[in-house]
Design a protein around this motif. Structure first.
Motif, PDB file in Angstrom:
ATOM      1  N   TYR A  33       0.807  -1.214   0.000  1.00 11.11           N
ATOM      2  CA  TYR A  33       0.000   0.000   0.000  1.00 11.11           C
ATOM      3  C   TYR A  33       0.844   1.270   0.000  1.00 11.11           C
ATOM      4  O   TYR A  33       0.306   2.373  -0.009  1.00 11.11           O
ATOM      5  CB  TYR A  33      -0.973   0.021   1.184  1.00 11.11           C
ATOM      6  CG  TYR A  33      -0.327  -0.177   2.535  1.00 11.11           C
ATOM      7  CD1 TYR A  33       0.416   0.824   3.134  1.00 11.11           C
ATOM      8  CD2 TYR A  33      -0.480  -1.371   3.227  1.00 11.11           C
ATOM      9  CE1 TYR A  33       1.001   0.655   4.367  1.00 11.11           C
ATOM     10  CE2 TYR A  33       0.098  -1.555   4.481  1.00 11.11           C
ATOM     11  CZ  TYR A  33       0.833  -0.537   5.041  1.00 11.11           C
ATOM     12  OH  TYR A  33       1.415  -0.709   6.270  1.00 11.11           O
ATOM     13  N   THR A 110      -5.630  11.666  -3.397  1.00  8.44           N
ATOM     14  CA  THR A 110      -4.972  10.588  -4.138  1.00  8.44           C
ATOM     15  C   THR A 110      -3.487  10.861  -4.357  1.00  8.44           C
ATOM     16  O   THR A 110      -2.822  10.092  -5.053  1.00  8.44           O
ATOM     17  CB  THR A 110      -5.651  10.363  -5.505  1.00  8.44           C
ATOM     18  OG1 THR A 110      -5.584  11.563  -6.284  1.00  8.44           O
ATOM     19  CG2 THR A 110      -7.098   9.930  -5.327  1.00  8.44           C
ATOM     20  N   GLN A 115      -1.540   9.244   0.514  1.00  9.85           N
ATOM     21  CA  GLN A 115      -2.024   7.872   0.636  1.00  9.85           C
ATOM     22  C   GLN A 115      -1.044   6.997   1.414  1.00  9.85           C
ATOM     23  O   GLN A 115      -1.449   6.192   2.258  1.00  9.85           O
ATOM     24  CB  GLN A 115      -2.263   7.283  -0.756  1.00  9.85           C
ATOM     25  CG  GLN A 115      -3.406   7.931  -1.511  1.00  9.85           C
ATOM     26  CD  GLN A 115      -3.584   7.352  -2.893  1.00  9.85           C
ATOM     27  OE1 GLN A 115      -2.613   7.142  -3.634  1.00  9.85           O
ATOM     28  NE2 GLN A 115      -4.821   7.087  -3.277  1.00  9.85           N
ATOM     29  N   ASN A 125      -6.940   0.630   5.791  1.00  7.23           N
ATOM     30  CA  ASN A 125      -8.377   0.923   5.764  1.00  7.23           C
ATOM     31  C   ASN A 125      -8.694   2.275   6.406  1.00  7.23           C
ATOM     32  O   ASN A 125      -9.779   2.461   6.963  1.00  7.23           O
ATOM     33  CB  ASN A 125      -9.151  -0.190   6.463  1.00  7.23           C
ATOM     34  CG  ASN A 125      -9.006  -1.523   5.753  1.00  7.23           C
ATOM     35  OD1 ASN A 125      -9.051  -1.594   4.532  1.00  7.23           O
ATOM     36  ND2 ASN A 125      -8.801  -2.580   6.524  1.00  7.23           N
ATOM     37  N   PRO A 273     -13.553   7.035  -7.940  1.00  4.99           N
ATOM     38  CA  PRO A 273     -13.120   5.634  -8.035  1.00  4.99           C
ATOM     39  C   PRO A 273     -13.487   4.870  -6.764  1.00  4.99           C
ATOM     40  O   PRO A 273     -13.516   5.447  -5.668  1.00  4.99           O
ATOM     41  CB  PRO A 273     -11.601   5.751  -8.195  1.00  4.99           C
ATOM     42  CG  PRO A 273     -11.356   7.153  -8.668  1.00  4.99           C
ATOM     43  CD  PRO A 273     -12.443   7.986  -8.065  1.00  4.99           C
ATOM     44  N   GLN A 274     -13.759   3.572  -6.915  1.00  2.95           N
ATOM     45  CA  GLN A 274     -14.143   2.778  -5.759  1.00  2.95           C
ATOM     46  C   GLN A 274     -13.061   2.799  -4.683  1.00  2.95           C
ATOM     47  O   GLN A 274     -13.361   2.843  -3.484  1.00  2.95           O
ATOM     48  CB  GLN A 274     -14.419   1.322  -6.169  1.00  2.95           C
ATOM     49  CG  GLN A 274     -14.921   0.432  -5.033  1.00  2.95           C
ATOM     50  CD  GLN A 274     -16.214   0.935  -4.428  1.00  2.95           C
ATOM     51  OE1 GLN A 274     -17.171   1.215  -5.154  1.00  2.95           O
ATOM     52  NE2 GLN A 274     -16.274   1.072  -3.108  1.00  2.95           N
ATOM     53  N   GLU A 275     -11.782   2.821  -5.100  1.00  2.97           N
ATOM     54  CA  GLU A 275     -10.696   2.820  -4.121  1.00  2.97           C
ATOM     55  C   GLU A 275     -10.657   4.125  -3.326  1.00  2.97           C
ATOM     56  O   GLU A 275     -10.072   4.178  -2.237  1.00  2.97           O
ATOM     57  CB  GLU A 275      -9.345   2.567  -4.792  1.00  2.97           C
ATOM     58  CG  GLU A 275      -8.954   3.528  -5.891  1.00  2.97           C
ATOM     59  CD  GLU A 275      -9.396   3.072  -7.279  1.00  2.97           C
ATOM     60  OE1 GLU A 275      -8.745   3.509  -8.258  1.00  2.97           O
ATOM     61  OE2 GLU A 275     -10.370   2.291  -7.381  1.00  2.97           O
ATOM     62  N   ASP A 278     -13.840   3.862  -0.788  1.00  3.21           N
ATOM     63  CA  ASP A 278     -13.543   2.952   0.324  1.00  3.21           C
ATOM     64  C   ASP A 278     -12.949   3.678   1.521  1.00  3.21           C
ATOM     65  O   ASP A 278     -12.980   3.153   2.646  1.00  3.21           O
ATOM     66  CB  ASP A 278     -12.586   1.850  -0.130  1.00  3.21           C
ATOM     67  CG  ASP A 278     -13.230   0.843  -1.068  1.00  3.21           C
ATOM     68  OD1 ASP A 278     -14.475   0.795  -1.114  1.00  3.21           O
ATOM     69  OD2 ASP A 278     -12.496   0.112  -1.762  1.00  3.21           O
ATOM     70  N   HIS A 279     -12.377   4.874   1.294  1.00 10.83           N
ATOM     71  CA  HIS A 279     -11.698   5.614   2.361  1.00 10.83           C
ATOM     72  C   HIS A 279     -12.528   6.785   2.887  1.00 10.83           C
ATOM     73  O   HIS A 279     -11.989   7.651   3.578  1.00 10.83           O
ATOM     74  CB  HIS A 279     -10.339   6.116   1.871  1.00 10.83           C
ATOM     75  CG  HIS A 279      -9.343   5.036   1.638  1.00 10.83           C
ATOM     76  ND1 HIS A 279      -8.870   4.219   2.653  1.00 10.83           N
ATOM     77  CD2 HIS A 279      -8.742   4.602   0.498  1.00 10.83           C
ATOM     78  CE1 HIS A 279      -8.009   3.348   2.145  1.00 10.83           C
ATOM     79  NE2 HIS A 279      -7.926   3.559   0.848  1.00 10.83           N
TER      80      HIS A 279
END
Length: 305
Positions: A33, A110, A115, A125, A273-275, A278-279
């Motif tokens: 990550y 991003t 990140q 997460n 974006p889904q990523e 998620d945050h």
């Protein structure tokens, strides 16, 4: 009779050559990550040590200039709206905003350094819970030394940081503009004598003044800190405001989302974006609603040091 072998026995030097690893074409990412251009141990050491870390030139000056123009409009609107700007002392305000209010929100969250820092310190997460900005205006005074909220058991007992605050100045900070001042390492100080768990007694001020570091970032620089590290804004004796964007990020379960109201319209949220989704801890709404600020810091609203 001795058996004959046409092939010579391999030498030790030949074996060593065969076993020698080849240099990789690019850095090996041992932490999936994390962006390999940033060093995870350095990030962890800074935030668990001094409690603050910066990255120079993270964004272009043009990008920051546009952000500054957007915040100036939002500040004017907030001052005209009852409860739109929360006092943080004399001539200081904090304004919580909607991510859609600024054009660079996605660029910010991003950014690979942002990140990497979040995932390294808070876990992969991590959750974004807040975005807003502070404005120390001309005439603002020294704030009392403080934390932004009470330390949780995760920090007091488990010695673990569960939240981070990113700051991004929209101006080149100069000495007379009320620079941010921080006392490194004090995120671990015992708060048992603090007023409301956030404001140390004046008897401890000499400790913080001895440790104090003033930060003078330039447009494009970004920093991250534990909001538990003792800090204050200093007096702005210039004729210029010093706006700074604030991004709040939690480890899962930290709970600071209860003080904030991150909102997205359905159309904007669907394009993320889904990523990224998620945050986020947020509400998805048909129309953005005025934010009722839940995280007031009474000790700052009542006066200055």
């Amino acid at each position: 009779m001795t058996a004959m072998n046409d092939k010579p026995a391999p030498s030790m030097s030949m074996s060593a050559e065969a076993a020698a690893p080849q240099a990789p074409d690019k850095p090996i990412n041992a932490t999936p990550y994390a962006d390999p251009q940033y060093n995870v141990p350095t990030i962890m050491a800074a935030l668990y040590g001094d409690g603050i870390l910066g990255l120079k030139g993270a964004f272009s000056r043009e990008w920051v200039a546009k952000l500054g123009e957007e915040l100036a409009v939002l500040y004017t609107q907030a001052l005209a709206r009852p409860g739109g700007a929360v006092g943080r002392g004399t001539n200081r305000h904090y304004v919580e905003i909607h991510p859609e209010d600024i054009s660079g929100f996605l660029d910010l969250i991003t950014h690979p350094w942002v990140q990497t820092v979040c995932a390294s310190v808070l876990g992969p997460n991590y959750k974004i819970v807040e975005i807003g900005f502070d404005v120390p205006n001309p005439g603002s005074k020294d704030q009392p030394w403080h934390r932004d909220f009470r330390a949780a058991e995760e920090t007091l007992v488990d010695r673990r940081l569960n939240s981070l605050a990113f700051n991004l100045t929209t101006v080149d900070v100069e000495e007379d503009m009320g620079p941010f001042e921080i006392a490194p390492g004090t995120q671990w100080d015992d708060p048992s004598e603090y007023d409301h768990g956030m404001f140390p007694p004046t008897s401890l001020y000499s400790r913080y003044e001895a440790l104090a570091q003033r930060k003078m970032p330039k447009m494009g620089d970004i920093s991250v800190r534990s909001a538990l590290t003792i800090h204050r804004g200093t007096a702005n004796t210039s004729d210029k405001p010093r706006p700074v964007l604030v991004l709040g990020v939690d480890a899962p379960g930290a709970g600071h989302d209860e003080w904030h109201d991150l909102q997205f319209t359905r159309g904007y949220y669907a394009q993320l974006p889904q990523e990224v989704r998620d945050h986020l801890i947020c509400r998805v709404v048909d129309e953005l609603e005025p934010i009722v600020q839940g995280h007031t810091i009474e000790g700052l609203m009542m006066g200055d040091a």
